[in-house]
Design a protein around this motif. Structure first.
Motif, PDB file in Angstrom:
ATOM      1  N   ASP A 151      31.050  33.086   9.461  1.00 32.31           N
ATOM      2  CA  ASP A 151      29.766  33.691   8.737  1.00 32.31           C
ATOM      3  C   ASP A 151      29.768  34.877   9.580  1.00 32.31           C
ATOM      4  O   ASP A 151      28.775  35.662   9.751  1.00 32.31           O
ATOM      5  CB  ASP A 151      28.393  33.091   9.015  1.00 32.31           C
ATOM      6  N   VAL A 152      30.843  35.508  10.273  1.00 41.22           N
ATOM      7  CA  VAL A 152      30.938  36.868  10.951  1.00 41.22           C
ATOM      8  C   VAL A 152      31.797  37.805  10.012  1.00 41.22           C
ATOM      9  O   VAL A 152      32.943  37.509   9.613  1.00 41.22           O
ATOM     10  CB  VAL A 152      31.748  36.554  12.239  1.00 41.22           C
ATOM     11  N   ALA A 153      31.168  39.111  10.152  1.00 40.15           N
ATOM     12  CA  ALA A 153      31.670  39.846   9.177  1.00 40.15           C
ATOM     13  C   ALA A 153      32.958  40.582  10.020  1.00 40.15           C
ATOM     14  O   ALA A 153      33.027  41.025  10.964  1.00 40.15           O
ATOM     15  CB  ALA A 153      30.883  41.084   8.856  1.00 40.15           C
ATOM     16  N   PRO A 154      34.178  40.486   9.373  1.00 45.08           N
ATOM     17  CA  PRO A 154      35.313  40.952  10.113  1.00 45.08           C
ATOM     18  C   PRO A 154      35.442  42.552  10.066  1.00 45.08           C
ATOM     19  O   PRO A 154      34.982  43.123   9.301  1.00 45.08           O
ATOM     20  CB  PRO A 154      36.378  40.527   9.190  1.00 45.08           C
ATOM     21  N   ARG A 155      35.628  42.984  11.534  1.00 50.05           N
ATOM     22  CA  ARG A 155      35.759  44.408  11.813  1.00 50.05           C
ATOM     23  C   ARG A 155      37.234  44.666  12.484  1.00 50.05           C
ATOM     24  O   ARG A 155      37.935  43.726  13.039  1.00 50.05           O
ATOM     25  CB  ARG A 155      34.912  44.834  12.668  1.00 50.05           C
ATOM     26  N   SER A 156      37.501  45.910  12.302  1.00 50.93           N
ATOM     27  CA  SER A 156      38.719  46.207  13.045  1.00 50.93           C
ATOM     28  C   SER A 156      38.776  45.927  14.370  1.00 50.93           C
ATOM     29  O   SER A 156      37.710  46.025  15.176  1.00 50.93           O
ATOM     30  CB  SER A 156      38.882  47.796  12.864  1.00 50.93           C
ATOM     31  N   GLY A 157      39.978  45.301  14.755  1.00 45.77           N
ATOM     32  CA  GLY A 157      40.085  44.936  16.299  1.00 45.77           C
ATOM     33  C   GLY A 157      39.913  43.300  16.192  1.00 45.77           C
ATOM     34  O   GLY A 157      40.246  42.568  17.202  1.00 45.77           O
ATOM     35  N   HIS A 158      39.146  42.585  15.426  1.00 44.92           N
ATOM     36  CA  HIS A 158      38.820  41.109  15.432  1.00 44.92           C
ATOM     37  C   HIS A 158      40.145  40.554  15.204  1.00 44.92           C
ATOM     38  O   HIS A 158      41.014  40.861  14.520  1.00 44.92           O
ATOM     39  CB  HIS A 158      37.951  40.707  14.498  1.00 44.92           C
ATOM     40  N   ILE A 159      40.524  39.526  15.904  1.00 47.54           N
ATOM     41  CA  ILE A 159      41.387  38.400  15.520  1.00 47.54           C
ATOM     42  C   ILE A 159      40.944  37.614  14.472  1.00 47.54           C
ATOM     43  O   ILE A 159      39.865  37.084  14.577  1.00 47.54           O
ATOM     44  CB  ILE A 159      41.894  37.553  16.890  1.00 47.54           C
ATOM     45  N   VAL A 160      41.491  37.362  13.544  1.00 54.48           N
ATOM     46  CA  VAL A 160      41.152  36.576  12.275  1.00 54.48           C
ATOM     47  C   VAL A 160      42.202  35.487  11.816  1.00 54.48           C
ATOM     48  O   VAL A 160      43.349  35.283  12.155  1.00 54.48           O
ATOM     49  CB  VAL A 160      40.915  37.719  10.932  1.00 54.48           C
ATOM     50  N   ILE A 161      41.589  34.832  11.085  1.00 57.03           N
ATOM     51  CA  ILE A 161      42.498  33.763  10.287  1.00 57.03           C
ATOM     52  C   ILE A 161      42.412  34.304   8.953  1.00 57.03           C
ATOM     53  O   ILE A 161      41.388  34.554   8.207  1.00 57.03           O
ATOM     54  CB  ILE A 161      41.726  32.309  10.316  1.00 57.03           C
ATOM     55  N   ALA A 193      29.311  26.877  10.142  1.00 54.55           N
ATOM     56  CA  ALA A 193      30.048  28.001   9.874  1.00 54.55           C
ATOM     57  C   ALA A 193      31.219  28.128  10.998  1.00 54.55           C
ATOM     58  O   ALA A 193      32.259  28.841  10.828  1.00 54.55           O
ATOM     59  CB  ALA A 193      29.396  29.251   9.710  1.00 54.55           C
ATOM     60  N   SER A 194      31.190  26.844  11.912  1.00 56.98           N
ATOM     61  CA  SER A 194      32.201  26.985  12.895  1.00 56.98           C
ATOM     62  C   SER A 194      33.105  25.936  12.590  1.00 56.98           C
ATOM     63  O   SER A 194      33.159  24.774  12.070  1.00 56.98           O
ATOM     64  CB  SER A 194      31.916  26.647  14.212  1.00 56.98           C
ATOM     65  N   PHE A 195      34.650  26.443  12.637  1.00 57.68           N
ATOM     66  CA  PHE A 195      35.856  25.417  12.328  1.00 57.68           C
ATOM     67  C   PHE A 195      36.891  25.575  13.691  1.00 57.68           C
ATOM     68  O   PHE A 195      36.915  26.708  14.292  1.00 57.68           O
ATOM     69  CB  PHE A 195      36.744  25.933  11.023  1.00 57.68           C
ATOM     70  N   VAL A 196      37.764  24.779  13.656  1.00 56.11           N
ATOM     71  CA  VAL A 196      38.866  24.739  14.563  1.00 56.11           C
ATOM     72  C   VAL A 196      40.299  24.926  13.874  1.00 56.11           C
ATOM     73  O   VAL A 196      40.481  23.962  13.021  1.00 56.11           O
ATOM     74  CB  VAL A 196      38.751  23.633  15.669  1.00 56.11           C
ATOM     75  N   PHE A 197      41.149  25.761  14.470  1.00 53.99           N
ATOM     76  CA  PHE A 197      42.534  25.539  13.893  1.00 53.99           C
ATOM     77  C   PHE A 197      43.373  25.380  15.215  1.00 53.99           C
ATOM     78  O   PHE A 197      42.905  26.066  16.332  1.00 53.99           O
ATOM     79  CB  PHE A 197      42.821  27.103  13.478  1.00 53.99           C
ATOM     80  N   ARG A 198      44.713  24.990  15.044  1.00 58.43           N
ATOM     81  CA  ARG A 198      45.546  24.920  16.065  1.00 58.43           C
ATOM     82  C   ARG A 198      46.566  25.895  15.747  1.00 58.43           C
ATOM     83  O   ARG A 198      47.006  26.049  14.355  1.00 58.43           O
ATOM     84  CB  ARG A 198      46.272  23.464  16.186  1.00 58.43           C
ATOM     85  N   VAL A 245      41.859  27.519  18.297  1.00 54.10           N
ATOM     86  CA  VAL A 245      40.873  28.631  18.255  1.00 54.10           C
ATOM     87  C   VAL A 245      39.656  28.151  17.302  1.00 54.10           C
ATOM     88  O   VAL A 245      39.942  27.204  16.406  1.00 54.10           O
ATOM     89  CB  VAL A 245      41.608  29.764  17.545  1.00 54.10           C
ATOM     90  N   VAL A 246      38.694  28.600  18.056  1.00 53.62           N
ATOM     91  CA  VAL A 246      37.500  28.389  17.233  1.00 53.62           C
ATOM     92  C   VAL A 246      37.156  29.445  16.309  1.00 53.62           C
ATOM     93  O   VAL A 246      37.222  30.647  16.562  1.00 53.62           O
ATOM     94  CB  VAL A 246      36.181  28.352  18.167  1.00 53.62           C
ATOM     95  N   VAL A 247      36.741  29.330  14.915  1.00 58.51           N
ATOM     96  CA  VAL A 247      36.803  30.376  13.750  1.00 58.51           C
ATOM     97  C   VAL A 247      35.651  30.308  13.450  1.00 58.51           C
ATOM     98  O   VAL A 247      34.942  29.352  13.018  1.00 58.51           O
ATOM     99  CB  VAL A 247      37.818  30.211  12.851  1.00 58.51           C
ATOM    100  N   GLY A 283      38.014  33.745   8.211  1.00 58.66           N
ATOM    101  CA  GLY A 283      36.930  33.598   9.455  1.00 58.66           C
ATOM    102  C   GLY A 283      37.623  34.448  10.537  1.00 58.66           C
ATOM    103  O   GLY A 283      38.564  35.085  10.692  1.00 58.66           O
ATOM    104  N   VAL A 284      36.574  34.701  11.426  1.00 55.03           N
ATOM    105  CA  VAL A 284      36.940  35.510  12.718  1.00 55.03           C
ATOM    106  C   VAL A 284      37.073  34.628  13.836  1.00 55.03           C
ATOM    107  O   VAL A 284      36.350  33.655  14.164  1.00 55.03           O
ATOM    108  CB  VAL A 284      35.845  36.645  12.856  1.00 55.03           C
ATOM    109  N   VAL A 285      38.127  34.880  14.734  1.00 57.55           N
ATOM    110  CA  VAL A 285      38.365  33.810  15.853  1.00 57.55           C
ATOM    111  C   VAL A 285      37.268  34.356  16.808  1.00 57.55           C
ATOM    112  O   VAL A 285      37.127  35.527  17.247  1.00 57.55           O
ATOM    113  CB  VAL A 285      39.862  34.036  16.395  1.00 57.55           C
TER     114      VAL A 285
END
Length: 145
Positions: free
Chosen positions: A81-91, A54-59, A76-78, A134-136
């Protein structure tokens, strides 16, 4: 800036991890009392947990997240499989492209907010048309560029 949607490749299919031998511990303030400590090797794949399906990389392309510590051309590593919550950096997927933003809930409404105090960005509600992809979890920067 919106990027075209591409098919990300899971990092778990990469070759075995690169191992680096640390020279020592460098204090970032006062001299470190751990200077005599030595680790055999650092495996970047294990350190960044890139060996997960479930890990991916984005530039990152652009400066919309500089106040969050993510600069143009950072990697960034994204985790998907992480549930996004308020405050998370996301893609997120917006208007057919990937964007990096901070997920913030205000009065129960989710927003995707840029983090660059030197520029203004339109308010973006994370509605039914928005996919939090996903979540960074980590960022990597090349300081020599």
């Amino acid at each position: 800036m919106l990027l075209p949607i591409a098919q990300p490749v899971p990092l778990a299919v990469m070759a075995p991890g690169l191992r680096l031998k640390p020279i020592g511990v460098a204090g970032a303030g006062f001299p470190s009392p751990a200077q005599d400590w030595e680790e055999d090797a650092i495996n970047l794949v294990e350190l960044l947990r890139l060996n997960r399906a479930a890990s991916f990389v984005f530039r990152i392309d652009g400066t919309s997240m500089v106040d969050a510590g993510i600069a143009d051309r950072d990697v960034v590593v994204v985790d998907r499989d992480v549930a996004p919550r308020s405050g998370h950096i996301v893609i997120a997927v917006l208007a057919g492209g990937f964007v990096c933003r901070q997920l913030v809930h205000r009065a129960g409404v989710p927003y995707l907010e840029a983090r660059n105090s030197r520029q203004s960005y339109p308010e973006q509600i994370a509605d039914d048309q928005t996919e939090i992809w996903g979540v960074v979890r980590a960022a990597v920067r090349d300081y020599q560029r």
